[in-house]
Design a protein around this motif. Structure first.
Motif, PDB file in Angstrom:
ATOM      1  N   MET A 126      96.358  55.689  31.991  1.00 52.07           N
ATOM      2  CA  MET A 126      96.929  56.465  30.775  1.00 52.07           C
ATOM      3  C   MET A 126      96.618  55.654  29.685  1.00 52.07           C
ATOM      4  N   ILE A 127      96.115  56.638  28.625  1.00 51.10           N
ATOM      5  CA  ILE A 127      95.868  55.699  27.429  1.00 51.10           C
ATOM      6  C   ILE A 127      96.560  56.643  26.191  1.00 51.10           C
ATOM      7  N   LEU A 128      96.947  55.804  25.046  1.00 48.38           N
ATOM      8  CA  LEU A 128      97.452  56.521  24.088  1.00 48.38           C
ATOM      9  C   LEU A 128      97.016  55.654  22.875  1.00 48.38           C
ATOM     10  N   ASP A 129      96.423  56.541  21.897  1.00 47.79           N
ATOM     11  CA  ASP A 129      95.670  55.989  20.819  1.00 47.79           C
ATOM     12  C   ASP A 129      95.588  57.028  19.587  1.00 47.79           C
ATOM     13  N   LYS A 130      95.138  56.541  18.413  1.00 45.65           N
ATOM     14  CA  LYS A 130      94.711  57.456  17.548  1.00 45.65           C
ATOM     15  C   LYS A 130      93.137  57.883  17.448  1.00 45.65           C
ATOM     16  N   LEU A 131      93.099  59.294  17.007  1.00 45.00           N
ATOM     17  CA  LEU A 131      91.927  59.691  17.035  1.00 45.00           C
ATOM     18  C   LEU A 131      90.702  59.165  16.458  1.00 45.00           C
ATOM     19  N   GLN A 132      91.130  58.149  15.144  1.00 44.89           N
ATOM     20  CA  GLN A 132      90.097  57.415  14.488  1.00 44.89           C
ATOM     21  C   GLN A 132      89.499  56.414  15.499  1.00 44.89           C
ATOM     22  N   ASN A 133      90.203  56.004  16.562  1.00 40.22           N
ATOM     23  CA  ASN A 133      89.635  55.090  17.694  1.00 40.22           C
ATOM     24  C   ASN A 133      89.107  55.749  18.783  1.00 40.22           C
ATOM     25  N   ALA A 134      88.713  56.991  18.630  1.00 38.30           N
ATOM     26  CA  ALA A 134      88.108  57.539  19.940  1.00 38.30           C
ATOM     27  C   ALA A 134      86.771  57.042  20.461  1.00 38.30           C
ATOM     28  N   PRO A 135      85.977  56.540  19.546  1.00 37.52           N
ATOM     29  CA  PRO A 135      84.758  55.745  19.754  1.00 37.52           C
ATOM     30  C   PRO A 135      84.902  54.761  20.903  1.00 37.52           C
ATOM     31  N   ARG A 136      85.967  53.985  20.991  1.00 36.58           N
ATOM     32  CA  ARG A 136      86.356  53.336  22.072  1.00 36.58           C
ATOM     33  C   ARG A 136      86.139  53.680  23.474  1.00 36.58           C
ATOM     34  N   TYR A 137      86.196  54.916  23.643  1.00 36.81           N
ATOM     35  CA  TYR A 137      86.469  55.631  24.899  1.00 36.81           C
ATOM     36  C   TYR A 137      85.219  56.618  25.156  1.00 36.81           C
ATOM     37  N   TYR A 138      84.227  56.388  24.277  1.00 36.82           N
ATOM     38  CA  TYR A 138      83.155  57.481  24.949  1.00 36.82           C
ATOM     39  C   TYR A 138      82.694  57.219  25.971  1.00 36.82           C
ATOM     40  N   THR A 139      82.354  55.722  26.470  1.00 41.69           N
ATOM     41  CA  THR A 139      81.767  55.176  27.735  1.00 41.69           C
ATOM     42  C   THR A 139      82.256  55.519  28.852  1.00 41.69           C
ATOM     43  N   LEU A 140      83.825  56.226  28.755  1.00 36.33           N
ATOM     44  CA  LEU A 140      84.638  56.258  29.942  1.00 36.33           C
ATOM     45  C   LEU A 140      84.328  57.574  30.848  1.00 36.33           C
ATOM     46  N   HIS A 141      83.519  58.483  30.008  1.00 39.94           N
ATOM     47  CA  HIS A 141      83.207  59.726  30.973  1.00 39.94           C
ATOM     48  C   HIS A 141      81.905  60.299  30.032  1.00 39.94           C
ATOM     49  N   PRO A 142      81.072  60.795  30.729  1.00 33.17           N
ATOM     50  CA  PRO A 142      79.840  61.569  30.151  1.00 33.17           C
ATOM     51  C   PRO A 142      80.254  62.646  29.049  1.00 33.17           C
ATOM     52  N   LEU A 143      81.427  63.409  29.110  1.00 35.54           N
ATOM     53  CA  LEU A 143      81.607  64.238  28.102  1.00 35.54           C
ATOM     54  C   LEU A 143      82.810  63.712  27.110  1.00 35.54           C
ATOM     55  N   PHE A 144      83.257  62.649  27.236  1.00 31.22           N
ATOM     56  CA  PHE A 144      84.276  61.968  26.010  1.00 31.22           C
ATOM     57  C   PHE A 144      83.764  62.301  25.003  1.00 31.22           C
ATOM     58  N   GLU A 145      82.459  61.791  24.657  1.00 32.02           N
ATOM     59  CA  GLU A 145      82.052  61.888  23.095  1.00 32.02           C
ATOM     60  C   GLU A 145      81.970  63.208  22.486  1.00 32.02           C
ATOM     61  N   GLN A 146      81.470  64.351  23.621  1.00 36.38           N
ATOM     62  CA  GLN A 146      81.613  65.528  22.912  1.00 36.38           C
ATOM     63  C   GLN A 146      83.154  66.083  22.802  1.00 36.38           C
ATOM     64  N   ALA A 147      83.989  65.580  23.800  1.00 33.76           N
ATOM     65  CA  ALA A 147      85.274  66.124  23.537  1.00 33.76           C
ATOM     66  C   ALA A 147      86.105  65.608  22.289  1.00 33.76           C
ATOM     67  N   PHE A 148      85.723  64.426  22.056  1.00 33.69           N
ATOM     68  CA  PHE A 148      86.400  63.879  20.828  1.00 33.69           C
ATOM     69  C   PHE A 148      85.822  64.297  19.418  1.00 33.69           C
ATOM     70  N   ARG A 149      84.412  64.477  19.693  1.00 35.17           N
ATOM     71  CA  ARG A 149      83.605  65.299  18.519  1.00 35.17           C
ATOM     72  C   ARG A 149      84.158  66.811  18.261  1.00 35.17           C
ATOM     73  N   PHE A 150      84.356  67.396  19.279  1.00 36.47           N
ATOM     74  CA  PHE A 150      85.348  68.678  18.939  1.00 36.47           C
ATOM     75  C   PHE A 150      86.642  68.390  18.202  1.00 36.47           C
ATOM     76  N   LEU A 151      87.259  67.674  18.651  1.00 33.72           N
ATOM     77  CA  LEU A 151      88.746  67.411  18.047  1.00 33.72           C
ATOM     78  C   LEU A 151      88.406  66.672  16.520  1.00 33.72           C
ATOM     79  N   LYS A 152      87.496  66.178  16.149  1.00 39.37           N
ATOM     80  CA  LYS A 152      87.154  65.482  14.754  1.00 39.37           C
ATOM     81  C   LYS A 152      86.652  66.618  13.956  1.00 39.37           C
ATOM     82  N   GLU A 153      85.557  67.426  14.603  1.00 36.22           N
ATOM     83  CA  GLU A 153      84.951  68.588  13.835  1.00 36.22           C
ATOM     84  C   GLU A 153      85.297  69.990  13.772  1.00 36.22           C
ATOM     85  N   THR A 154      86.440  70.346  14.455  1.00 40.25           N
ATOM     86  CA  THR A 154      86.729  71.559  14.244  1.00 40.25           C
ATOM     87  C   THR A 154      88.182  71.679  13.516  1.00 40.25           C
TER      88      THR A 154
END
Length: 149
Positions: free
Chosen positions: A1-29
């Motif tokens: 389990m992870i709890l963090d702020k959206l501004q720190n999302a890049p820390r987690y991009y490498t944890l799953h191939p779709l995480f970067e795209q998932a967080f980009r959706f949250l930031k850009e939508t």
């Protein structure tokens, strides 16, 4: 389990191939303009569930787990009160797993409660039993479902 702020999302991009795209959706939508319901992002491998409302009490909250999907739960407005327990410490499910809903529910209670304010997210993996929307406050949130495989 992870709890963090959206501004720190890049820390987690490498944890799953779709995480970067998932967080980009949250930031850009514009998440406040999305209609309630499901929205496909990458077919059934990555999709969003947008909800808004009040929840339940700690007493009535049920821990749940998923097998096929990782949850990224992002709070758009309000504060979600969530609970967590290691799946390995849970008793037998009171509502067994079904593939159709990708969920099992447990009668267990947890002592691990925390607040997730707007602008923050949690990541729940398949071994993270969790209870969300344990609040009387109106919360708008986006749950991103990311296929485990």
């Amino acid at each position: 389990m992870i709890l963090d702020k959206l501004q720190n999302a890049p820390r987690y991009y490498t944890l799953h191939p779709l995480f970067e795209q998932a967080f980009r959706f949250l930031k850009e939508t514009d998440l406040t303009a999305l209609p309630i319901g499901q929205q496909a992002i990458v077919g059934r491998d990555l999709f969003a569930i947008i909800s808004e409302g009040t929840g339940t009490t700690e007493k009535d909250a049920k821990l749940e787990v998923h097998r096929k999907y990782i949850d990224i739960q992002y709070i758009v407005s309000g504060t979600d009160h969530m609970g967590w327990k290691d799946l390995a410490q849970c008793s037998a499910p009171s509502d067994p797993y079904t593939e159709e809903r990708d969920a099992a529910f447990f009668p267990d209670k947890t002592r691990n409660w925390f607040d997730v304010p707007a602008g923050s997210f949690t990541i729940f993996y398949p071994d993270d039993a969790h209870a969300a929307m344990v609040t009387e406050e109106t919360v708008r949130k986006v749950v991103l479902k990311i296929a485990v495989n």
